[in-house]
Design an enzyme around this catalytic site. Structure first.
Site, PDB file in Angstrom:
ATOM      1  N   ASP A   1       0.830  -1.198   0.000  1.00  0.00           N
ATOM      2  CA  ASP A   1       0.000   0.000   0.000  1.00  0.00           C
ATOM      3  C   ASP A   1       0.871   1.258   0.000  1.00  0.00           C
ATOM      4  O   ASP A   1       1.856   1.334   0.729  1.00  0.00           O
ATOM      5  CB  ASP A   1      -0.858  -0.025   1.276  1.00  0.00           C
ATOM      6  CG  ASP A   1      -1.925   1.049   1.287  1.00  0.00           C
ATOM      7  OD1 ASP A   1      -2.792   1.030   0.394  1.00  0.00           O
ATOM      8  OD2 ASP A   1      -1.910   1.907   2.193  1.00  0.00           O
TER       9      ASP A   1
ATOM     10  N   GLU B   1      14.682 -15.575   0.346  1.00  0.00           N
ATOM     11  CA  GLU B   1      15.016 -16.624   1.308  1.00  0.00           C
ATOM     12  C   GLU B   1      13.960 -17.726   1.306  1.00  0.00           C
ATOM     13  O   GLU B   1      14.163 -18.782   1.884  1.00  0.00           O
ATOM     14  CB  GLU B   1      15.086 -16.046   2.731  1.00  0.00           C
ATOM     15  CG  GLU B   1      16.190 -15.038   2.937  1.00  0.00           C
ATOM     16  CD  GLU B   1      16.011 -14.298   4.264  1.00  0.00           C
ATOM     17  OE1 GLU B   1      15.201 -14.753   5.105  1.00  0.00           O
ATOM     18  OE2 GLU B   1      16.662 -13.259   4.426  1.00  0.00           O
TER      19      GLU B   1
HETATM   20  O1  TEU Z   1      -4.521   4.132  -1.499  1.00  0.00           O
HETATM   21  C1  TEU Z   1      -3.503   5.074  -1.779  1.00  0.00           C
HETATM   22  C2  TEU Z   1      -3.965   6.248  -2.569  1.00  0.00           C
HETATM   23  O2  TEU Z   1      -3.194   7.114  -2.912  1.00  0.00           O
HETATM   24  C3  TEU Z   1      -5.418   6.282  -2.748  1.00  0.00           C
HETATM   25  O3  TEU Z   1      -5.727   6.752  -1.482  1.00  0.00           O
HETATM   26  C4  TEU Z   1      -6.086   7.146  -3.724  1.00  0.00           C
HETATM   27  O4  TEU Z   1      -5.351   8.281  -4.053  1.00  0.00           O
HETATM   28  C5  TEU Z   1      -7.378   7.545  -3.081  1.00  0.00           C
HETATM   29  O5  TEU Z   1      -8.069   6.350  -2.735  1.00  0.00           O
HETATM   30  C6  TEU Z   1      -8.262   8.352  -3.922  1.00  0.00           C
HETATM   31  O6  TEU Z   1      -9.246   8.887  -3.059  1.00  0.00           O
HETATM   32  C7  TEU Z   1      -4.282   3.171  -0.554  1.00  0.00           C
HETATM   33  C8  TEU Z   1      -5.487   2.269  -0.369  1.00  0.00           C
HETATM   34  O7  TEU Z   1      -5.759   1.598  -1.559  1.00  0.00           O
HETATM   35  C9  TEU Z   1      -6.650   3.083   0.106  1.00  0.00           C
HETATM   36  O8  TEU Z   1      -7.804   2.326   0.238  1.00  0.00           O
HETATM   37  C10 TEU Z   1      -6.268   3.686   1.450  1.00  0.00           C
HETATM   38  O9  TEU Z   1      -7.286   4.550   1.868  1.00  0.00           O
HETATM   39  C11 TEU Z   1      -4.968   4.461   1.352  1.00  0.00           C
HETATM   40  O10 TEU Z   1      -3.938   3.740   0.699  1.00  0.00           O
HETATM   41  C12 TEU Z   1      -4.427   4.738   2.727  1.00  0.00           C
HETATM   42  O11 TEU Z   1      -3.952   3.548   3.280  1.00  0.00           O
END
Ligand code: TEU
Length: 551
Positions: free
Chosen positions: A216, A265
């Site tokens: 993420d 690993e």
């Molecule tokens: O998303 C990363 C991200 O940049 C997104 O948040 C995107 O820009 C956004 O959803 C648009 O509104 C990840 C995950 O997929 C998301 O569900 C999380 O909210 C976010 O990280 C924070 O962990």
């Protein structure tokens, strides 16, 4: 090359196969897939019970969005304990059972890893808060004094992706950084304890037998030295186009090189997948150099509208960007953060990926089916999001009161419509929550949802579900489709794409009118409008339709 093995990854002594290069990977959003205990919230027991459905659908791997212990301020992307399962989803025994059953069915399991930030309820953060300014634990996050005479101004001008300032002040006067919600404090990745901890978390899940990690916010871990101001009033518009001091910094790559060594690993060809929203596919290629991750999501492809020239350009750019690093291109149309593609394509182009308008549903579904067949004919790995195989639209009219997306509330209801793609999916035509579970569903399902259910579509040759099943079966029978690094473009009229692969041609009409072409071969599969007519060596391709041909 796509390969299907009876017992992948852990629990075997299998040698490396590069199974992932052409894999079709299905995203399960655990809250909304299947509810095993009848509390209205999807869970691991529900997922376990539906694994045979996924095997029969014909996917190679399943990516599970977070199921870790979490206060759920951002639907589990705020992790309080990386080695525990949230009770709402089950226990570690349930996770073990999902992994083992999946492997027995020949499915791989990829779990979500959230390294950019933890929950504010994570033990480290709670202790850092309690210990006060100057505590060594505060160095594992970005705690800083504020600016201004009394430190009343945030340390810099960064804004949260979810709206509002990226800093929150705690009662003792320090501020901490959170690129997302205030409940999601960013780790300080300069700190060796953070680096050690995540290598240990990787090992924990690798020992559990998972086949890989979707990482993420992989572009966010390292911040520019000194946390410099951005100096723009409209920062969110810059995201994805410009290099920001908190995104896509070169320092992230050393982290992924060290993670790759951890994976090496382990037996069984495990993978790292970058969720990196980079400005260009060329920047994404840095994440998948041979000693880093294996795949990176292709959000440029997801963001391309239904237009032949634009699609051809992004396909060419994606394939070209991945070639020098010898990584497979990846393709994705939907996920839990964007409006489902059946609804995006139902609306005029240029509205972005977060929509609140239903648009022309029939048009959207036709184009979605055509877009999926295009995607599944491209070399590389493809990501599907649960429910797209049912042609589900986004639920655009959820009442504000039921919305849980933290960005909706932080942006005053002007943004953050991600709940619309997170509504629990329908399994049966009737019954409590249409077969999702016996105890309702955490987001309301629209009336008519049962007509789109797995039960309603199974065995109906015109259904979207059977189209996906046929497409995945054909792809499985022709491993060459997912393999390779190039497509051979064929001459085609404006608005039409035609390309050849080994023994195979794909034609895509993105225009609103039927087009007549020389027929390249024998029709294998049609996605879009079924009225394809072939006569005397020519074919009439209906509007918004993709045809797969055997040649
Ligand atoms: O998303 C990363 C991200 O940049 C997104 O948040 C995107 O820009 C956004 O959803 C648009 O509104 C990840 C995950 O997929 C998301 O569900 C999380 O909210 C976010 O990280 C924070 O962990």
């Amino acid at each position: 090359m796509t390969q299907h093995l009876a017992a992948p990854a852990a629990h075997t002594t299998e040698t490396r196969t590069d199974w992932w290069r052409g894999a079709v990977i299905y995203q399960v959003y655990p809250r909304s897939f299947a509810d095993g205990n009848g509390d209205g919230m999807g869970d691991l027991a529900g997922i376990r019970g539906r694994l045979p459905y996924l095997r029969d659908l014909g996917v190679d791997a399943v990516w599970l969005s977070p199921f870790y212990a979490s206060p759920q301020a951002d639907a589990g992307y705020d992790v309080a304990d990386y080695r525990a399962i949230d009770p709402m989803f089950g226990t570690l025994l349930d996770a073990d059972a999902v992994i083992r059953d999946a492997h027995e069915l020949g499915l791989r399991i990829i779990v979500d890893l959230v390294p950019n930030h933890s929950s504010d309820q994570h033990d480290w953060f709670r202790r850092a808060l309690a210990e006060g300014p100057g505590s060594p634990l505060r160095e594992r996050y970005h705690f800083h004094p504020g600016k201004g005479a009394d430190g009343e101004l945030p340390p810099n001008d960064w804004e949260s992706i979810f709206g509002g300032p990226a800093w929150t002040r705690v009662p003792d006067g320090d501020w901490y950084l959170h690129l997302f919600a205030p409940e999601q404090p960013d780790f300080n990745w300069e700190h060796p304890a953070v680096r050690d901890e995540f290598r240990s978390i990787l090992r924990f899940w690798l020992d559990m037998g998972v086949d890989g990690f979707r990482v993420d916010v992989a572009h966010g871990l390292v911040k520019a030295a000194g946390l410099p101001d951005i100096g723009s009033a409209d920062q969110l518009k810059l995201l994805g186009n410009d290099v920001m001091p908190f995104f896509d910094q070169d320092g992230v790559h050393a982290i992924y090189r060290s993670w790759r060594q951890v994976l090496q690993e382990y037996a069984g060809d495990r993978i790292l997948v970058a969720e990196a929203w980079t400005p260009t596919v060329e920047r994404s290629a840095y994440y998948v150099r041979p000693d880093e991750m294996h795949q990176a999501f292709n959000f440029q492809y997801l963001g391309t509208s239904w237009d032949a020239a634009g699609l051809r350009a992004v396909i060419d750019a994606s394939l070209a960007a991945m070639r020098p690093v010898d990584a497979p291109a990846t393709w994705v149309l939907s996920n839990h953060d964007v409006t489902r593609h059946a609804t995006r394509l139902a609306n005029p182009p240029g509205l972005g990926t977060q929509l609140r308008t239903a648009g022309d549903r029939a048009l959207g579904l036709r184009r979605a089916r055509a877009a999926t067949l295009l995607m599944l004919a491209l070399p590389g790995s493809a990501y599907l999001y649960q429910g797209e195989e049912l042609g589900l639209p986004d639920v655009t009219d959820l009442p504000d009161a039921v919305r849980q997306d933290p960005s909706f509330h932080r942006a005053d209801g002007q943004d953050g419509f991600r709940d619309g793609c997170r509504v629990p999916i329908p399994w049966t035509t009737e019954g409590s929550s249409y077969g999702f579970g016996t105890g309702g569903s955490w987001l309301p399902q629209p009336t008519g949802w049962g007509e789109l259910s797995v039960q309603a579509q199974t065995g109906d040759p015109g259904s979207t579900l059977e189209l996906y099943r046929s497409a995945l079966a054909l792809r499985r029978a022709r491993p060459g489709l997912g393999a390779g690094r190039a497509v051979e473009w064929l001459d085609a009229p404006e608005g039409v794409l035609a390309f050849a692969r080994e023994g195979f041609v794909c034609t895509v009409n993105t225009t609103a009118a039927a087009v007549r072409l020389p027929a390249p071969g024998r029709v294998l599969l049609v996605g879009g409008d079924d009225g394809v007519e072939t006569a005397e060596g020519t074919v009439t391709l209906p509007a918004d339709t993709t045809v797969w041909w055997a040649v």
